[in-house]
Design a protein around this motif. Structure first.
Motif, PDB file in Angstrom:
ATOM      1  N   ALA A 157       4.725  -0.333   0.873  1.00  0.00           N
ATOM      2  CA  ALA A 157       4.263  -0.543   2.348  1.00  0.00           C
ATOM      3  C   ALA A 157       3.201   0.247   2.433  1.00  0.00           C
ATOM      4  CB  ALA A 157       5.327   0.169   3.249  1.00  0.00           C
ATOM      5  N   GLY A 158       2.813   1.486   1.934  1.00  0.00           N
ATOM      6  CA  GLY A 158       1.300   2.013   2.001  1.00  0.00           C
ATOM      7  C   GLY A 158       0.448   1.183   1.425  1.00  0.00           C
ATOM      8  N   ARG A 159       0.464   0.688   0.331  1.00  0.00           N
ATOM      9  CA  ARG A 159      -0.485  -0.192  -0.439  1.00  0.00           C
ATOM     10  C   ARG A 159      -1.027  -1.545   0.332  1.00  0.00           C
ATOM     11  NH1 ARG A 159       2.607   1.144  -4.944  1.00  0.00           N
ATOM     12  NH2 ARG A 159       3.492  -0.733  -5.019  1.00  0.00           N
ATOM     13  N   SER A 160       0.206  -2.089   1.026  1.00  0.00           N
ATOM     14  CA  SER A 160      -0.048  -3.252   1.673  1.00  0.00           C
ATOM     15  C   SER A 160      -0.923  -2.807   3.133  1.00  0.00           C
ATOM     16  CB  SER A 160       1.308  -3.872   1.972  1.00  0.00           C
ATOM     17  OG  SER A 160       1.893  -4.764   1.051  1.00  0.00           O
ATOM     18  N   THR A 161      -0.635  -1.780   3.676  1.00  0.00           N
ATOM     19  CA  THR A 161      -1.211  -1.251   4.609  1.00  0.00           C
ATOM     20  C   THR A 161      -2.756  -1.099   4.532  1.00  0.00           C
ATOM     21  OG1 THR A 161       0.803  -0.285   5.793  1.00  0.00           O
ATOM     22  CG2 THR A 161      -1.379   0.349   6.743  1.00  0.00           C
ATOM     23  N   GLU A 162      -2.973  -0.461   3.360  1.00  0.00           N
ATOM     24  CA  GLU A 162      -4.247  -0.253   3.071  1.00  0.00           C
ATOM     25  C   GLU A 162      -5.104  -1.380   2.689  1.00  0.00           C
ATOM     26  OE1 GLU A 162      -6.831   2.464  -0.347  1.00  0.00           O
ATOM     27  OE2 GLU A 162      -4.653   2.653  -0.254  1.00  0.00           O
ATOM     28  N   THR A 163      -4.482  -2.230   1.903  1.00  0.00           N
ATOM     29  CA  THR A 163      -5.044  -3.524   1.651  1.00  0.00           C
ATOM     30  C   THR A 163      -5.315  -4.435   2.833  1.00  0.00           C
ATOM     31  OG1 THR A 163      -3.725  -3.773  -0.536  1.00  0.00           O
ATOM     32  CG2 THR A 163      -4.918  -5.791   0.397  1.00  0.00           C
ATOM     33  N   ALA A 164      -4.423  -4.323   3.806  1.00  0.00           N
ATOM     34  CA  ALA A 164      -4.669  -5.253   4.979  1.00  0.00           C
ATOM     35  C   ALA A 164      -5.763  -4.623   5.597  1.00  0.00           C
ATOM     36  CB  ALA A 164      -3.483  -5.295   6.068  1.00  0.00           C
ATOM     37  N   ASP A 165      -5.801  -3.407   6.050  1.00  0.00           N
ATOM     38  CA  ASP A 165      -6.843  -2.822   6.650  1.00  0.00           C
ATOM     39  C   ASP A 165      -8.389  -2.974   6.061  1.00  0.00           C
ATOM     40  OD1 ASP A 165      -5.175  -1.623   8.420  1.00  0.00           O
ATOM     41  OD2 ASP A 165      -5.144   0.538   7.402  1.00  0.00           O
ATOM     42  N   GLU A 166      -8.517  -2.942   4.605  1.00  0.00           N
ATOM     43  CA  GLU A 166      -9.779  -3.073   3.966  1.00  0.00           C
ATOM     44  C   GLU A 166     -10.157  -4.885   4.239  1.00  0.00           C
ATOM     45  OE1 GLU A 166      -8.885  -1.933   0.043  1.00  0.00           O
ATOM     46  OE2 GLU A 166      -9.445   0.101   0.517  1.00  0.00           O
ATOM     47  N   LEU A 167      -9.096  -5.601   4.063  1.00  0.00           N
ATOM     48  CA  LEU A 167      -9.253  -7.002   4.206  1.00  0.00           C
ATOM     49  C   LEU A 167      -9.817  -7.416   5.690  1.00  0.00           C
ATOM     50  CD1 LEU A 167      -6.504  -8.765   2.195  1.00  0.00           C
ATOM     51  CD2 LEU A 167      -9.040  -8.201   1.455  1.00  0.00           C
ATOM     52  N   ASP A 168      -9.307  -6.422   6.567  1.00  0.00           N
ATOM     53  CA  ASP A 168      -9.787  -6.995   7.803  1.00  0.00           C
ATOM     54  C   ASP A 168     -11.057  -6.307   8.142  1.00  0.00           C
ATOM     55  OD1 ASP A 168      -8.740  -7.873  10.377  1.00  0.00           O
ATOM     56  OD2 ASP A 168      -7.349  -6.124  10.820  1.00  0.00           O
ATOM     57  N   GLU A 169     -11.673  -5.369   7.413  1.00  0.00           N
ATOM     58  CA  GLU A 169     -12.964  -5.204   7.634  1.00  0.00           C
ATOM     59  C   GLU A 169     -13.958  -6.040   6.949  1.00  0.00           C
ATOM     60  OE1 GLU A 169     -14.010  -1.188   6.003  1.00  0.00           O
ATOM     61  OE2 GLU A 169     -12.258  -0.203   6.873  1.00  0.00           O
ATOM     62  N   ILE A 170     -13.439  -6.638   5.731  1.00  0.00           N
ATOM     63  CA  ILE A 170     -14.390  -7.876   5.264  1.00  0.00           C
ATOM     64  C   ILE A 170     -14.333  -8.986   6.099  1.00  0.00           C
ATOM     65  CG2 ILE A 170     -14.487  -9.113   3.210  1.00  0.00           C
ATOM     66  CD1 ILE A 170     -13.173  -6.949   1.431  1.00  0.00           C
TER      67      ILE A 170
ATOM     68  N   ALA B 241     -11.830 -10.340  -3.183  1.00  0.00           N
ATOM     69  CA  ALA B 241     -11.054 -10.664  -4.150  1.00  0.00           C
ATOM     70  C   ALA B 241     -10.648  -9.170  -5.184  1.00  0.00           C
ATOM     71  CB  ALA B 241     -11.533 -11.663  -5.145  1.00  0.00           C
ATOM     72  N   ARG B 242     -11.533  -8.296  -5.024  1.00  0.00           N
ATOM     73  CA  ARG B 242     -11.425  -7.087  -5.632  1.00  0.00           C
ATOM     74  C   ARG B 242     -10.584  -6.179  -5.009  1.00  0.00           C
ATOM     75  NH1 ARG B 242     -17.095  -7.192  -6.445  1.00  0.00           N
ATOM     76  NH2 ARG B 242     -17.274  -5.990  -4.405  1.00  0.00           N
ATOM     77  N   VAL B 243     -10.456  -6.200  -3.774  1.00  0.00           N
ATOM     78  CA  VAL B 243      -9.388  -5.526  -2.973  1.00  0.00           C
ATOM     79  C   VAL B 243      -8.027  -5.829  -3.264  1.00  0.00           C
ATOM     80  CG1 VAL B 243      -8.537  -5.095  -0.646  1.00  0.00           C
ATOM     81  CG2 VAL B 243     -10.970  -4.623  -1.295  1.00  0.00           C
ATOM     82  N   MET B 244      -7.798  -7.183  -3.301  1.00  0.00           N
ATOM     83  CA  MET B 244      -6.597  -7.737  -3.565  1.00  0.00           C
ATOM     84  C   MET B 244      -6.192  -7.389  -5.135  1.00  0.00           C
ATOM     85  SD  MET B 244      -6.442 -11.321  -1.553  1.00  0.00           S
ATOM     86  CE  MET B 244      -8.335 -11.901  -1.684  1.00  0.00           C
TER      87      MET B 244
END
Length: 606
Positions: free
Chosen positions: A548-561, A583-586
């Motif tokens: 859950a923590g990794r998914s939240t962090e990934t979603a936040d970073e992708l939202d910024e991009i 792609a790197r974030v994912m």
């Protein structure tokens, strides 16, 4: 109809077509001397490459079609045209990348003969990528063309004097960019007295990523080095285990029915997710993927036919990897649920013998059946390689998917996973992804101001929105599941504490009753912690909180991009860089996820 090229229905995962693209950079005609000698040297290089690629022992790794040989050039006077002309004569197909629109770029050429040659090359090209360069920033336009040459090429042939670049976008800058991105460089010096060199960071034990460091590791141009380079570039890793795993992938068939539904049942019981039909019966793979990819295709309807064919191949490869990963993920997770829950149940059955001594024989038989089922379940998971296949295929799917967005910009490089080792070790996954990237070829079309408004929005809305939504949903599901399992375990231990608190009171106040229910007390006070332990084991192995923590962090970073892509006047370079960053974030998320689950093998509890 069975098809191996990804354009039709496949009985097995698609193989890529063996594709080799020779990109060209070099000095303009005014700086070249001894053109006859230079032409002969280039011809020797091209002929050796052509012979080595055509005759490479590619075994069963590719489609049965002949090797697809391509030369990619910007058609400037001098090196670009010399190499393109020689390569086309050797059987290479021509791809052209232009820094400006064709009618603007023609102004680079002063004589009618040069302009006529330019037009002839354009007419002969199979694909033409027109970049959005402008005269006011011509050096930036040439640099952008150089980035495309590196991103789309297998090898860069540089007719280069070895000196630093005289300006932005010069030959030395393109060479440095290639080295930094792991693309081999064949240097043909303009001085006939200097030898042809093969410059590649991967010839070193530890990969080097700067021009100067790579130059010190340059190798002489001869067939042994060329064959070694091409084998490493074009073929799967020369490791028996890696090739075995690739063969297992190639032999996979569609798995439309899934009998291991214990994990979805746990999700349903805990109220995390409803038990849907898709958990035991799935649609054919391409049909299951088509709906997800249709929006991307429809939004990108301006893509040419050649781009559409490339997207077909990529979609087929992704579809297989994604659906197989889902199948084995459910099998492995269900295996964990069975092992921990059945182990706890076996403890309870053994304890029930204290209450029902007359049924002891039957209870022993039931306990034996439960223990054997755990052993067989574990053995099935190991023999079926559920964990490895899940991790490999999910890794593969998540590396293939971003390629559809990265390709359309022309200047973005293929996605690379974060390095886990300093050495340049390879896996079959790396090879398969890169082979499909090459097989897709250069994008074909014009990237003008309209496209520069459209393409970033396409990636933001059709690529990132769905990824962000998935990670948000996954974070909610995983937190809910973690909470419910923690509740169940907590209730089991709380109940044990209550019972253990009552027992001394019952012993003092109601000794007779206490004696009568001693065996039941033992069953409950031993069985309830077993249930609590099983829920804790499921939480630990599932790593639901971490997920859950990794998914939240990934979603936040992708939202910024995504927000950055939707800003006005995003340049091609920035759009490509932002898409690469997504792609790197994912892939970072994927790498952390894989590292976690590699440690959680299906094992007998104990």
């Amino acid at each position: 109809m069975v098809s191996d090229d990804g354009t039709g229905h496949n009985e097995h995962p698609p193989r890529p077509r063996l594709t080799f693209t020779l990109s060209v950079t070099g000095h303009r005609a005014s700086r070249l001397t001894d053109l006859d000698i230079l032409g002969e040297r280039v011809r020797d290089v091209v002929d050796m490459l052509q012979h080595s690629v055509v005759n490479i022992d590619h075994g069963p790794w590719f489609t049965p079609e002949p090797a697809n040989l391509r030369v990619m050039s910007a058609l400037a006077e001098g090196a670009d045209r010399i190499v393109a002309d020689i390569a086309m004569a050797a059987g290479f197909n021509l791809d052209v990348v232009l820094p400006f629109a064709p009618d603007i770029y023609v102004e680079d050429f002063e004589t009618p003969e040069s302009r006529q040659a330019y037009a002839a090359f354009l007419a002969a090209a199979e694909r033409t990528l027109v970049l959005p360069g402008v005269r006011d920033s011509s050096s930036r336009a040439y640099a952008l063309a150089g980035e495309a040459l590196v991103a789309q090429g297998t090898v860069l042939l540089a007719i280069w004097d070895g000196e630093p670049a005289l300006g932005h976008g010069g030959t030395a800058e393109v060479v440095a960019h290639a080295i930094e991105n792991g693309v081999p460089v064949i240097q043909v010096p303009i001085d006939p007295a200097e030898p042809v060199q093969l410059i590649w960071s991967s010839f070193a034990r530890f990969a080097t990523t700067t021009r100067d460091a790579a130059l010190t590791a340059a190798n002489d141009w001869h067939k042994v080095n060329v064959d070694a380079m091409l084998a490493r570039l074009l073929l799967p890793p020369d490791d028996a285990l890696e090739r075995r795993d690739l063969n297992v992938f190639y032999r996979e068939r569609e798995r439309l029915y899934q009998w291991r539904i214990e994990y979805p049942m746990m999700l349903a019981i805990t109220g995390t997710q409803k038990l849907a039909r898709r958990v035991w019966q799935r649609s054919p793979y391409r049909e299951a993927t088509r709906g997800d990819w249709r929006a991307f295709r429809d939004a990108g309807a301006v893509l040419t036919r050649s781009n559409a064919r490339a997207l077909d191949s990529l979609e087929a490869a992704y579809s297989w990897a994604d659906n197989l990963a889902t199948h084995f993920a459910q099998a492995l997770r269900s295996g964990h649920v069975v092992n921990f829950s059945v182990a706890a149940l076996a403890v309870l059955v053994a304890l029930v013998g204290l209450i029902l001594p007359s049924a002891k024989v039957w209870l022993v038989i039931i306990e034996l059946f439960l223990i054997v089922s755990v052993v067989l379940n574990t053995r099935a998971g190991h023999n079926g390689e559920w964990q490895r296949r899940w991790l490999d295929y999910r890794n593969l799917a998540e590396r293939l998917r971003p390629m559809r967005s990265l390709k359309i910009f022309g200047v973005a490089n293929p996605p690379r996973p974060p390095a886990r080792k300093r050495s340049n070790s390879r896996r079959w996954l790396d090879w398969y992804v890169t082979a499909h990237w090459r097989a897709m070829g250069m994008p074909d079309g014009v990237i003008d101001s309209n496209q520069m408004h459209f393409l970033p929005h396409l990636v933001a809305e059709q690529e990132l929105v769905s990824e962000i939504a998935y990670h948000r949903r996954n974070a909610l599901r995983m937190r809910h599941l973690e909470h419910r399992l923690a509740q169940i375990g907590g209730y089991a231990f709380d109940a044990t504490i209550v019972l253990c608190s009552i027992f001394p009171v019952a012993y003092l106040v109601m000794h007779g009753i206490q004696s009568e229910y001693t065996h039941l007390f033992v069953v409950l006070t031993a069985g309830l912690p077993a249930i609590g332990g099983a829920t804790y084991a499921l939480r630990t192995h599932g790593d639901y909180a971490g997920n859950a923590g990794r998914s939240t962090e990934t979603a936040d970073e992708l939202d910024e991009i995504r927000a950055a892509l939707l800003e006005p006047d995003v340049s091609l370079t920035r759009a490509g860089a932002l898409t690469s960053a997504a792609a790197r974030v994912m892939l970072v998320d994927l790498s952390e996820w894989r590292l976690t689950y590699e440690q959680r093998t299906l094992a007998i509890p104990g």
